[in-house]
Write an enzyme that holds these catalytic residues in place. Structure first.
Site, PDB file in Angstrom:
ATOM      1  N   GLY A  16       0.792  -1.229   0.000  1.00  0.00           N
ATOM      2  CA  GLY A  16       0.000   0.000   0.000  1.00  0.00           C
ATOM      3  C   GLY A  16       0.821   1.274   0.000  1.00  0.00           C
ATOM      4  CB  CYS A  53     -20.713  -9.270 -18.321  1.00  0.00           C
ATOM      5  SG  CYS A  53     -21.730 -10.544 -17.604  1.00  0.00           S
ATOM      6  CB  CYS A  76     -23.953 -14.377 -20.204  1.00  0.00           C
ATOM      7  SG  CYS A  76     -23.418 -13.508 -18.711  1.00  0.00           S
ATOM      8  CB  CYS A 111     -25.356 -10.288 -17.875  1.00  0.00           C
ATOM      9  SG  CYS A 111     -24.715 -10.158 -19.559  1.00  0.00           S
ATOM     10  CB  CYS A 130     -20.037 -11.673 -21.047  1.00  0.00           C
ATOM     11  SG  CYS A 130     -21.788 -11.494 -21.417  1.00  0.00           S
TER      12      CYS A 130
END
Lengths: 303, 256
Positions: free
Chosen positions: A43, A276, A254, A251, A282
């Site tokens: 970080g 997606c 899909c 979605c 997808c």
């Protein structure tokens, strides 16, 4: 390798003209040192001498440099932009490395060993032998609260992160909920507050993953990293806990209910569909026979 | 009784010029001390040295910390000093803009110190912010407004609320009423006097306004050219000034 431009080298654009992955070896060493330091201090923003790249700032120069330093000739590279493999940014960066490094490329998340991404984490779980490289526009999470770099560095070193919560407080007082939807600040391994780059907050919980995560900010000249299986906590309030949000719909191609969705306006009447944002995910589902509300059975694309 | 703040031989030089030199005093809990002097006399330099904004070149600033008793704030580590400055200390700037975040709402401004010391419950933070806005006479309905939408007097009161919300024991004030018109000044002074009494605050107030110290300060220190030229009880110093400069200062006040 047959070189068509052997007699006219200035016209020859094959990879023989480039050092592997464009950058010279000294530069890659410098970047690798920054990456190692970043991994050692999860970080923490490590300054590095960012190079001019043959693309404008804001197009992923930081990510490209990190990818260039991480790539080996045996790697398979995948590049996504907002989850998609086929947008301008993704295509041109993928082509850039095809030309300058000659590495294999793929659109399949599972096949890739290095994935450079802008603004998304793939839906498929990543493995320990994979590296995820983020393009970062502004690495400093405190930037818009405290304009002075000297002061923000001091705040990081002294762990003075109260100000980050002031931003979340302002969100709630103005919108009734934490309205920050992307670049949602996280605390890494209980120490550094980090900007996860502008990924949707839906992706925040995925950051505790098996793969190595590297972040490159070219213009701002910073590299930071999250090692595998590192604790990544999204900041919140006790009475307003963090929530990974997405559009409340499946979605339309899909039928996936668990993936992050793009909203696409279809016509002037405001008809919309949700798809997606991760195109590979997808496609994979459609290949497996899943069909959404507006989808059709998957056919190998002729184009 | 042990003093809250024990200042010994503080000196700050700007190159060869004297910022302030050879300043020593004790401040006891609940006591309000005024520092007066003309512009350039070193009062702000002194205040900044005491509050840890400037590093003095010599001397000690001993503060009676909650955990470890008397401790020199000049030599303590920076995290410790910064922790003090957002818990036990408060600093009220002359210009509210220096002490506020102008693009953060009033509630956020007051809540910042709470969040800086670990408050993580939005409801509690907001309740405390509203409570403090009430104490400094700012309406609850203004809690989500930004300081840019406030008048100068309100900004100054907001700054005071923001500073006092964590219950500090020592408040540094640099010309808290500077730039405000007299009626607003009067109400602000009234408010400050009430808060100081009510919370048992100790305070160090730097000002060039003798009326302010007359109202607020128990004790007075007069500075000139970086030196302390006279100290004593406020009324004593103002009614019977001994040093020539103090006499000049007192006699220079316009009598209306």
């Amino acid at each position: 390798m047959a070189l068509s431009g052997e007699n006219r080298p200035y016209l020859d654009h094959s990879m023989a003209d480039y050092n592997f992955a464009y950058l010279d070896e000294q530069t890659k060493r410098m970047i690798r040192r920054a990456i190692l330091k970043g991994l050692a201090i999860p970080g923490y923003q490590v300054p590095f001498a960012s190079r001019e790249m043959p693309m404008p700032y804001g197009w992923g120069t930081g990510g490209v440099q990190v990818t260039a330093a991480a790539l080996t000739p045996d790697d398979t590279l995948k590049v996504i932009d907002q989850g998609a493999d086929d947008t301008t940014n993704a295509v041109s960066i993928r082509k850039f490395f095809e030309k300058t490094a000659g590495v294999a490329t793929t659109e399949e998340t599972g096949q890739a060993s290095v994935i450079q991404t802008r603004h998304r984490i793939p839906e498929e779980d990543l493995r320990e032998d994979q590296i995820l490289v983020y393009q970062v526009p502004i690495p400093e999470p405190l930037r818009f609260l405290e304009p002075s770099e000297v002061e923000t560095r001091k705040m990081h070193s002294l762990e003075e992160y109260g100000l980050m919560h002031v931003k979340l407080y302002e969100d709630i007082s103005r919108h009734g909920a934490i309205a920050t939807a992307y670049a949602y600040p996280v605390k890494v391994e209980g120490r550094y507050v980090m900007d996860p780059s502008p990924i949707p907050k839906f992706d925040n919980p995925k950051m505790e993953m098996a793969a190595i995560q590297l972040f490159g900010a070219g213009r701002e000249q910073r590299i930071y990293a999250v090692p595998p299986h590192t604790q990544v906590v999204s900041l919140d309030f006790d009475d307003y806990p963090f929530e990974a949000s997405k559009a409340d719909a499946p979605c339309d191609l899909c039928g996936a209910e668990d993936s992050y969705l793009d909203e696409v306006i279809m016509d002037d009447a405001g008809t919309r569909m949700f798809v997606c944002s991760d195109t590979d995910y997808c496609t994979g589902r459609r290949k497996a026979g899943h069909i959404g509300a507006q989808g059709t059975a998957f056919e190998e694309d002729a184009a | 009784m042990t003093p809250l703040l024990k200042v010994q031989n503080i000196q700050k030089l700007y190159g060869k010029r004297i910022g302030c030199t050879d300043v020593s005093f004790d401040l006891y809990p609940g006591e309000v001390m005024g520092i007066v002097g003309e512009s350039g006399s070193g009062k702000s330099t002194l205040l900044n040295c005491l509050a840890g904004h400037l590093a003095p070149d010599a001397g000690e600033v001993m503060f009676d910390t909650r955990a470890e008793g008397m401790k020199d704030t000049v030599t303590m580590s920076e995290p410790e000093r910064r922790m003090l400055s957002r818990t036990d200390w408060a600093f009220v700037h002359q210009h509210a803009r220096d002490g506020l975040r102008m693009n953060v709402s009033a509630g956020g401004n007051v809540g910042e110190r709470l969040m800086a010391v670990g408050a993580r419950h939005y409801g509690d933070i907001r309740d405390q912010a509203i409570d403090w806005l009430g104490r400094v006479e700012i309406q609850e309905s203004r809690v989500d407004d930004r300081p840019t939408q406030f008048s100068g007097g309100m900004q100054q009161r907001l700054q005071i609320a923001r500073n006092l919300v964590t219950g500090p024991r020592l408040v540094f004030m640099d010309e808290p009423t500077g730039g405000l018109d007299v009626s607003v000044q009067a109400r602000l002074l009234d408010l400050l006097r009430g808060l100081v009494r009510e919370m048992g605050l100790s305070a160090i107030i730097v000002t060039h306004d003798l009326a302010v110290v007359r109202l607020l300060a128990d004790r007075l220190m007069v500075m000139k050219d970086g030196h302390v030229v006279e100290t004593g009880l406020t009324d004593q110093v103002l009614d019977d000034p001994q040093h020539a400069y103090t006499q000049l200062l007192v006699s220079s006040v316009l009598q209306v």
